[in-house]
Design an enzyme around this catalytic site. Structure first.
Site, PDB file in Angstrom:
ATOM      1  N   ARG A 157      12.817   7.189 -25.265  1.00  0.00           N
ATOM      2  CA  ARG A 157      12.872   6.299 -24.094  1.00  0.00           C
ATOM      3  C   ARG A 157      12.604   4.852 -24.501  1.00  0.00           C
ATOM      4  O   ARG A 157      13.224   3.930 -23.960  1.00  0.00           O
ATOM      5  CB  ARG A 157      11.864   6.760 -23.031  1.00  0.00           C
ATOM      6  N   LYS A 259      11.366   1.094 -19.244  1.00  0.00           N
ATOM      7  CA  LYS A 259       9.936   0.848 -19.037  1.00  0.00           C
ATOM      8  C   LYS A 259       9.543  -0.551 -19.518  1.00  0.00           C
ATOM      9  O   LYS A 259       8.689  -0.735 -20.403  1.00  0.00           O
ATOM     10  CB  LYS A 259       9.119   1.934 -19.735  1.00  0.00           C
ATOM     11  N   GLU A 295      11.040   5.429  -6.120  1.00  0.00           N
ATOM     12  CA  GLU A 295       9.843   5.989  -6.738  1.00  0.00           C
ATOM     13  C   GLU A 295       8.607   5.264  -6.234  1.00  0.00           C
ATOM     14  O   GLU A 295       8.700   4.250  -5.540  1.00  0.00           O
ATOM     15  CB  GLU A 295       9.920   5.923  -8.261  1.00  0.00           C
TER      16      GLU A 295
END
Length: 413
Positions: A157, A259, A295
């Site tokens: 990721r 992220k 989210e």
């Protein structure tokens, strides 16, 4: 990757993870605040480091096995109240640092004593937000062994995020080995079984000086750790969310799916306002239709209706959570029908159960949702059977209390 141990020059009396008060027992290069590793974390099978006393090189031992011998006497725990461990930063002993120039490759990582870092005021991360972070945990088993949970997923990721942010990234192998080194160096800070976990925070930052808008000329990969308890003060008790209809976390084509650090600064205003009103956190909607779930500030969200578990599909505005991915697989293995698709507010309010997932929270049941002033509470005060079942299954696997049929954990000792 195999190694004669990066620390092959250490006798059993020289311990990486010793307390600050006994640093005189460390060999000279330990007291130097930094321990260098041979070129990129791909350690050679055979090393000829100078030895202290009667140490013999274990040239064919795997890296983690070799390093574990170095830490064999660092099993004493840090002196702290493990029964009242919250989710907050606590300084530990060591951090890991590795650098790279733009267009180059990361290499020669090193452990340093944990402390402040120097950075040019014109660093890319400070001026243009060119930075990423990851989060994962280490757990201690009853037999003293330490488990990591799917670290290669975090590495992948970070690489995906680095590509989006025009940054070089450590290889998956480098990332995982750096995590191992950092955890073992801070072994005494891993909470006892059942008391919490060691939270691992890898950072990737543009630390080179840049004035005009452009990628940084230099990058730093850094890992630090901190022992933690529950993320929400409620623990496994239900949390109470409020839906934010006007402020949005991400937009199509943006960076919501990676992220990057800016994604989190952007939610602080709405989150602070929600907490001031007594809510645990904020649930965000899509910015186009303003009716589909995205989210929570730092968690993915799931709804349960009968035997069907639904969660918003990953479409570029939602972070592909590793806990999310794991819960989906665990739920399917237990016979649930899991759907990844757009989930509307109406479905959320009509659900049997709602829960959130994330590295920090693992699984957190939702007790109530407030939307446009209307509060909807869920059965059993929010602690539903499904969320409890999935929480138990995943945490038992992470802590080594059940057989890892998924092959997700990595044992360090």
């Amino acid at each position: 990757m195999e190694s004669a141990a990066v620390f092959s020059g250490l006798g059993s009396n020289y311990l990486l993870g010793t307390s600050r008060g006994v640093s005189s027992h460390l060999p000279p290069f330990f007291n130097d605040k930094r321990i260098s590793f041979p070129a990129p974390l791909q350690l050679q099978k055979q090393s000829s480091f100078a030895s202290f006393n009667n140490v013999q090189a274990a040239s064919s031992a795997r890296f983690d096995a070799a390093v574990s011998g170095v830490y064999s006497e660092v099993s004493e725990l840090a002196d702290m109240d493990w029964d009242n461990l919250g989710f907050g930063f606590m300084p530990t002993d060591y951090m890991y640092v590795m650098k790279c120039s733009r267009g180059g490759n990361f290499s020669k990582g090193e452990l340093q004593r944990f402390g402040n870092i120097e950075m040019n005021p014109s660093a890319g991360v400070l001026n243009y937000g060119q930075g990423l972070f990851e989060g994962l945990k280490a757990y201690k088993k009853e037999d003293g062994k330490i488990l990591l949970f799917r670290p290669e997923e975090n590495a992948q990721r970070m690489r995906m995020g680095a590509e989006r942010m025009c940054m070089p990234s450590p290889t998956v192998e480098q990332f995982v080995e750096a995590v191992k080194v950092t955890v073992l160096a801070n072994e005494r800070w891993v909470p006892p079984p059942g008391k919490g976990s060691l939270y691992i925070r890898p950072l990737l930052m543009g630390t080179g000086a840049v004035l005009g808008l452009a990628p940084s000329p230099e990058y730093t990969f850094l890992i630090y750790v901190s022992p933690v308890g529950n993320y929400f003060k409620e623990g496994l008790a239900p949390i109470n969310l409020v839906i934010e209809a006007e402020v949005h976390r991400a937009a199509p084509g943006g960076t919501g799916g990676v992220k990057t650090i800016g994604n989190y600064a952007a939610v602080l205003k709405a989150q602070s306002a929600a907490k001031a009103k007594g809510y645990s956190d904020v649930l965000y909607l899509d910015c186009v239709h303003k009716k589909y779930l995205e989210e929570v500030s730092s968690c993915n969200v799931f709804t349960v209706k009968g035997n069907v578990i639904s969660t918003p599909s990953i479409k570029g505005t939602i972070l592909p959570g590793i806990t999310r991915k794991s819960i989906i697989d665990v739920a399917r293995s237990q016979g649930f029908q899991v759907e990844e698709r757009p989930v509307s507010v109406d479905e959320l309010l009509d659900a049997d159960e709602v829960f959130c997932t994330g590295t920090a929270v693992v699984v957190s049941p939702v007790g109530s949702i407030t939307y446009l002033g209307k509060r909807v509470s869920y059965q059993n005060n929010g602690i539903g059977v499904v969320s409890q079942q999935l929480y138990s299954a995943l945490t038992r696997l992470q802590m080594g209390l059940t057989e890892d049929v998924m092959n997700w954990t990595m044992e360090l000792k």
